[in-house]
Scaffold this motif. Structure first.
Motif, PDB file in Angstrom:
ATOM      1  N   LYS A  36       0.722  -1.248   0.004  1.00 47.76           N
ATOM      2  CA  LYS A  36       0.072   0.056  -0.023  1.00 47.76           C
ATOM      3  C   LYS A  36       0.806   1.274  -0.018  1.00 47.76           C
ATOM      4  O   LYS A  36       0.454   2.278  -0.706  1.00 47.76           O
ATOM      5  CB  LYS A  36      -0.771   0.056   1.296  1.00 47.76           C
ATOM      6  N   GLY A  37       1.963   1.081   0.648  1.00 47.01           N
ATOM      7  CA  GLY A  37       2.823   2.214   0.695  1.00 47.01           C
ATOM      8  C   GLY A  37       4.331   2.009   0.230  1.00 47.01           C
ATOM      9  O   GLY A  37       4.317   1.303  -0.826  1.00 47.01           O
ATOM     10  N   LYS A  38       5.328   2.271   1.009  1.00 49.55           N
ATOM     11  CA  LYS A  38       6.581   1.992   0.625  1.00 49.55           C
ATOM     12  C   LYS A  38       6.832   0.724   1.332  1.00 49.55           C
ATOM     13  O   LYS A  38       6.317   0.304   2.406  1.00 49.55           O
ATOM     14  CB  LYS A  38       7.671   2.870   1.124  1.00 49.55           C
ATOM     15  N   LEU A  39       7.655  -0.312   0.714  1.00 50.17           N
ATOM     16  CA  LEU A  39       8.238  -1.486   1.389  1.00 50.17           C
ATOM     17  C   LEU A  39       8.598  -1.311   2.755  1.00 50.17           C
ATOM     18  O   LEU A  39       9.560  -0.497   3.072  1.00 50.17           O
ATOM     19  CB  LEU A  39       9.223  -2.256   0.397  1.00 50.17           C
ATOM     20  N   GLY A  40       8.154  -2.096   3.640  1.00 47.80           N
ATOM     21  CA  GLY A  40       8.488  -2.096   5.098  1.00 47.80           C
ATOM     22  C   GLY A  40       7.833  -1.163   6.028  1.00 47.80           C
ATOM     23  O   GLY A  40       7.935  -0.683   7.145  1.00 47.80           O
ATOM     24  N   SER A  41       6.491  -0.262   5.257  1.00 44.16           N
ATOM     25  CA  SER A  41       6.007   0.500   6.181  1.00 44.16           C
ATOM     26  C   SER A  41       4.909  -0.136   6.812  1.00 44.16           C
ATOM     27  O   SER A  41       3.905   0.916   7.401  1.00 44.16           O
ATOM     28  CB  SER A  41       5.376   1.638   5.208  1.00 44.16           C
ATOM     29  N   GLY A  42       4.360  -1.189   6.921  1.00 47.73           N
ATOM     30  CA  GLY A  42       3.276  -2.049   7.487  1.00 47.73           C
ATOM     31  C   GLY A  42       3.263  -1.993   8.875  1.00 47.73           C
ATOM     32  O   GLY A  42       4.408  -1.468   9.582  1.00 47.73           O
ATOM     33  N   SER A  43       2.548  -2.722   9.655  1.00 49.65           N
ATOM     34  CA  SER A  43       2.431  -2.926  10.832  1.00 49.65           C
ATOM     35  C   SER A  43       3.492  -3.665  11.542  1.00 49.65           C
ATOM     36  O   SER A  43       3.869  -3.313  12.803  1.00 49.65           O
ATOM     37  CB  SER A  43       0.931  -3.568  11.252  1.00 49.65           C
ATOM     38  N   THR A  44       4.136  -4.486  11.029  1.00 48.97           N
ATOM     39  CA  THR A  44       5.191  -5.356  11.566  1.00 48.97           C
ATOM     40  C   THR A  44       6.240  -4.543  11.940  1.00 48.97           C
ATOM     41  O   THR A  44       6.882  -4.773  13.175  1.00 48.97           O
ATOM     42  CB  THR A  44       5.706  -6.371  10.424  1.00 48.97           C
ATOM     43  N   ALA A  45       6.726  -3.504  11.386  1.00 44.37           N
ATOM     44  CA  ALA A  45       7.739  -2.663  11.495  1.00 44.37           C
ATOM     45  C   ALA A  45       7.475  -1.710  12.988  1.00 44.37           C
ATOM     46  O   ALA A  45       8.277  -1.306  13.598  1.00 44.37           O
ATOM     47  CB  ALA A  45       8.181  -1.315  10.582  1.00 44.37           C
ATOM     48  N   TRP A  46       6.143  -1.816  13.280  1.00 43.97           N
ATOM     49  CA  TRP A  46       5.738  -0.898  14.552  1.00 43.97           C
ATOM     50  C   TRP A  46       5.785  -1.970  15.613  1.00 43.97           C
ATOM     51  O   TRP A  46       5.728  -1.291  16.877  1.00 43.97           O
ATOM     52  CB  TRP A  46       4.374  -0.508  14.501  1.00 43.97           C
ATOM     53  N   ALA A  47       5.853  -3.177  15.545  1.00 42.21           N
ATOM     54  CA  ALA A  47       5.870  -4.051  16.650  1.00 42.21           C
ATOM     55  C   ALA A  47       7.159  -3.865  17.558  1.00 42.21           C
ATOM     56  O   ALA A  47       8.324  -4.060  16.994  1.00 42.21           O
ATOM     57  CB  ALA A  47       5.812  -5.826  16.214  1.00 42.21           C
ATOM     58  N   GLN A  48       6.889  -3.980  18.750  1.00 38.97           N
ATOM     59  CA  GLN A  48       8.057  -3.700  19.638  1.00 38.97           C
ATOM     60  C   GLN A  48       8.524  -4.769  20.600  1.00 38.97           C
ATOM     61  O   GLN A  48       9.748  -5.072  20.538  1.00 38.97           O
ATOM     62  CB  GLN A  48       7.853  -2.411  20.873  1.00 38.97           C
ATOM     63  N   GLY A  49       7.719  -5.647  21.041  1.00 44.79           N
ATOM     64  CA  GLY A  49       7.915  -6.525  21.932  1.00 44.79           C
ATOM     65  C   GLY A  49       8.753  -7.790  21.531  1.00 44.79           C
ATOM     66  O   GLY A  49      10.031  -7.780  22.162  1.00 44.79           O
ATOM     67  N   GLY A  50       8.417  -8.489  20.857  1.00 40.55           N
ATOM     68  CA  GLY A  50       9.285  -9.767  19.974  1.00 40.55           C
ATOM     69  C   GLY A  50       8.466 -10.909  19.492  1.00 40.55           C
ATOM     70  O   GLY A  50       7.249 -10.601  19.382  1.00 40.55           O
ATOM     71  N   VAL A  51       9.114 -11.990  19.594  1.00 36.54           N
ATOM     72  CA  VAL A  51       8.459 -13.180  19.203  1.00 36.54           C
ATOM     73  C   VAL A  51       8.479 -14.368  19.998  1.00 36.54           C
ATOM     74  O   VAL A  51       9.383 -14.691  20.884  1.00 36.54           O
ATOM     75  CB  VAL A  51       9.052 -13.887  17.717  1.00 36.54           C
ATOM     76  N   ALA A 128      14.518  -8.018  19.659  1.00 32.12           N
ATOM     77  CA  ALA A 128      15.726  -7.205  19.107  1.00 32.12           C
ATOM     78  C   ALA A 128      15.619  -5.693  19.756  1.00 32.12           C
ATOM     79  O   ALA A 128      14.764  -4.752  19.499  1.00 32.12           O
ATOM     80  CB  ALA A 128      15.834  -6.908  17.517  1.00 32.12           C
ATOM     81  N   ALA A 129      16.197  -5.616  21.154  1.00 33.67           N
ATOM     82  CA  ALA A 129      16.082  -4.477  21.832  1.00 33.67           C
ATOM     83  C   ALA A 129      14.479  -4.419  22.177  1.00 33.67           C
ATOM     84  O   ALA A 129      13.850  -5.469  22.303  1.00 33.67           O
ATOM     85  CB  ALA A 129      16.634  -3.179  21.148  1.00 33.67           C
ATOM     86  N   ASP A 130      13.973  -3.176  21.721  1.00 37.23           N
ATOM     87  CA  ASP A 130      12.510  -2.915  21.767  1.00 37.23           C
ATOM     88  C   ASP A 130      11.965  -2.416  20.319  1.00 37.23           C
ATOM     89  O   ASP A 130      10.899  -1.641  20.219  1.00 37.23           O
ATOM     90  CB  ASP A 130      12.311  -1.766  22.718  1.00 37.23           C
ATOM     91  N   ALA A 131      12.735  -3.011  19.472  1.00 36.50           N
ATOM     92  CA  ALA A 131      12.102  -2.635  18.142  1.00 36.50           C
ATOM     93  C   ALA A 131      12.245  -3.880  17.197  1.00 36.50           C
ATOM     94  O   ALA A 131      12.820  -3.936  15.930  1.00 36.50           O
ATOM     95  CB  ALA A 131      13.123  -1.435  17.427  1.00 36.50           C
ATOM     96  N   THR A 132      11.777  -5.102  17.781  1.00 40.74           N
ATOM     97  CA  THR A 132      11.817  -6.534  16.979  1.00 40.74           C
ATOM     98  C   THR A 132      10.984  -6.219  15.799  1.00 40.74           C
ATOM     99  O   THR A 132      11.712  -6.978  14.596  1.00 40.74           O
ATOM    100  CB  THR A 132      11.075  -7.261  17.858  1.00 40.74           C
ATOM    101  N   GLY A 133       9.936  -5.813  15.465  1.00 40.72           N
ATOM    102  CA  GLY A 133       9.156  -6.036  14.311  1.00 40.72           C
ATOM    103  C   GLY A 133       9.998  -4.799  13.396  1.00 40.72           C
ATOM    104  O   GLY A 133      10.200  -5.348  11.985  1.00 40.72           O
ATOM    105  N   ARG A 134      10.769  -3.926  13.492  1.00 36.06           N
ATOM    106  CA  ARG A 134      11.519  -2.994  12.575  1.00 36.06           C
ATOM    107  C   ARG A 134      12.844  -4.032  12.135  1.00 36.06           C
ATOM    108  O   ARG A 134      13.080  -3.943  11.098  1.00 36.06           O
ATOM    109  CB  ARG A 134      12.109  -1.928  13.061  1.00 36.06           C
ATOM    110  N   ALA A 135      13.295  -4.535  13.114  1.00 33.65           N
ATOM    111  CA  ALA A 135      14.463  -5.569  12.776  1.00 33.65           C
ATOM    112  C   ALA A 135      14.057  -6.379  11.807  1.00 33.65           C
ATOM    113  O   ALA A 135      14.528  -6.959  10.742  1.00 33.65           O
ATOM    114  CB  ALA A 135      15.145  -6.265  13.905  1.00 33.65           C
TER     115      ALA A 135
END
Length: 533
Positions: A36-51, A128-135
């Motif tokens: 919908k936007g630029k590659l990597g701009s979806g909700s996953t990149a906003w997830a902080q906690g982890g897996v 990944a610290a507190d930016a797992t989704g972005r990583a």
């Protein structure tokens, strides 16, 4: 770009599920990714906690399954839960193999640091610290960009799925998904994408609410498209409200990770008093629905706009090392979380229901798969256990890829599919209708279909959404489509699905809490809605 494209596999969505699916398919297949936007701009990149996964010797599959079933309030499907958890170790290892830079224990190059979040009986969250989704997003995006067979269409919005029954009427062959119509926002035209297999990995629908932790694109597109194509949806009444979003006039949708509470953060009132022990013996580590309702209750009791999350009693270096992203963002708004509490408010965070799928990610429509937040797999039930969502993305995207490869897929019908017809529409001179209706939906959903509900509020919401759907459909039929109109159309569909699901549940369970039926029934049943078409 031509007005017609042909793909072996069409993937709608480029979060963790969509990227994983594309990377799990062999290089000889021609794959199109719709973004919908630029590659990597979806909700996953906003997830902080982890897996979440079984990664420690003191943990077990049975314990992880038990925690998930408990959080799910009796509505998880045990087969799906075990299927997912049994594959958690392999899914996380796949992410490690892709190069995701998960945080190690201090002084170790081998052992990963595991944190604990609400509802978990063990430390089992790799991060990944507190930016797992972005990583995860950045790593998978880089991998996708290295694959010549994966074509990414940025700034494209799916309009609707193409089915054999509607596109090629009169054939005796059974109905099947044949691809999708897609709006190219940069060229303002709709292209026809034929595909042998189509995957919805389009995320959730939390943007249907006024306050949300999600990015703007979380408008339930995949759920709405699947519904219009004849697929069942399940448990749409269960919308998870994250207890702690940053409350600041300039902070838009910024989440304060549950891991802050997992590492000792305390929820407090304006006078500094803790309140969670009055609501649950687990305190701040109670499941999200319990914590969100407690905050909502205290805010209404006090007439407060927000409450506070305080971890300032921990060493400053500990806070900065464990939560560097949150620390820097708060500091940019003048809040030093090493010295003072963080103002927080609940916000719509995760759609637990969605398109009905099986353990192979198949929907009711042949040739159509769904993975990630848009899908209902049976994993989450009436409430999602923290950090199970990214795990679900990986497991079910890989399952969809495996099933696609096992099928004798038909040749794509792209050349026979009808092109998008704009011969009977015109440009709109009343775009204010879109912005007004968009705001109205999100506001009445927040007021009437939010954390605490009643049948009276739900009936009000039902009447409003039915009128809005008629108005939106008339607009859609007469004017050229835009991305905003498509998202509004989809928001209205998912809003109605949420309302109808909530009205059908005559109890309070998990994330669905209603003052009309405050108790929980003895028998737990999922809510299944079937389209008329």
């Amino acid at each position: 770009m031509p007005s017609r494209l042909s793909a072996d596999v069409l993937v709608i969505g480029t979060g963790a599920a969509g990227l994983t699916l594309a990377l799990s398919l062999p290089r000889h297949l021609n794959i199109y990714l719709i973004c919908k936007g630029k590659l990597g701009s979806g909700s996953t990149a906003w997830a902080q906690g982890g897996v979440a996964g079984v990664l420690d010797q003191v943990d077990s599959v049975d314990d992880h399954v038990s925690d998930t079933l408990t959080a799910g309030g009796g509505l998880c499907e045990p087969k799906a839960v075990r299927h997912t958890v049994e594959r958690s170790t392999a899914a996380i290892q796949w992410l490690i193999d892709q190069g995701v830079p998960f945080t190690h224990e201090d002084g170790s190059d081998v052992d990963y640091h595991l944190t604990r979040e609400g509802g978990h009986s063990h430390r089992r969250i790799i991060h990944a610290a507190d930016a797992t989704g972005r990583a995860i997003s950045e790593t998978l995006v880089e991998r996708v960009q290295q694959r010549a067979n994966i074509h990414v269409l940025e700034d494209h919005v799916a309009v609707d799925l193409i089915t054999r029954r509607k596109a090629l009427p009169g054939q005796d062959d059974p109905n099947r998904c044949l691809g999708a119509y897609v709006l190219d926002k940069s060229r303002d035209r709709v292209i026809t994408v034929g595909a042998r297999a189509t995957v919805l990995a389009s995320g959730g629908a939390s943007k249907v609410y006024l306050f949300t932790s999600n990015p703007d694109g979380a408008t339930g597109d995949g759920i709405a498209m699947a519904w219009r194509a004849g697929c069942r949806v399940v448990n749409m009444e269960f919308n998870q409200f994250h207890p702690t979003c940053l409350y600041h006039p300039k902070a838009k949708s910024f989440l304060i990770s549950e891991a802050v509470r997992g590492e000792g953060g305390r929820l407090i009132l304006p006078d500094g008093q803790r309140f969670m022990p009055r609501f649950d013996d687990r305190g701040e580590l109670a499941p999200r629905d319990v914590v969100a309702r407690a905050i909502d209750h205290e805010m209404k009791r006090l007439g407060a706009d927000h409450l506070y999350l305080d971890i300032s009693h921990k060493p400053a270096d500990f806070i900065r090392n464990h939560f560097p992203t949150i620390y820097e963002r708060c500091l940019s708004y003048g809040i030093d979380m090493t010295r003072e509490p963080i103002p927080v408010v609940p916000a719509a965070h995760y759609t637990c229901g969605g398109i009905r799928t099986d353990v192979q990610a198949r929907t009711d429509l042949d040739g159509l798969y769904a993975a990630g937040e848009c899908a209902y797999t049976g994993l989450h039930g009436a409430n999602r256990l923290a950090s199970n969502s990214l795990l679900e993305c990986i497991v079910y995207a890989q399952a969809a890829a495996e099933h696609i490869l096992s099928e004798a897929l038909p040749e794509p019908d792209a050349d026979r599919l009808p092109l998008w017809d704009e011969s009977r529409v015109s440009d709109s001179d009343e775009k204010v209708v879109i912005s007004h209706n968009w705001d109205e939906i999100r506001r009445f959903m927040w007021d009437y279909v939010g954390i605490v509900r009643t049948d009276k509020r739900l009936e009000r919401a039902r009447r409003r959404v039915q009128l809005l759907k008629q108005e939106i459909q008339e607009y859609y039929a007469n004017f050229r489509i835009t991305a905003d109109l498509l998202e509004l159309r989809n928001l209205a569909v998912v809003a109605e699905l949420i309302i109808e699901s909530a009205l059908s549940r005559k109890e309070s369970r998990g994330l669905h809490y209603t003052l009309t039926y405050p108790t929980q029934q003895e028998t737990a049943e999922i809510t299944v809605l079937s389209p008329l078409n």
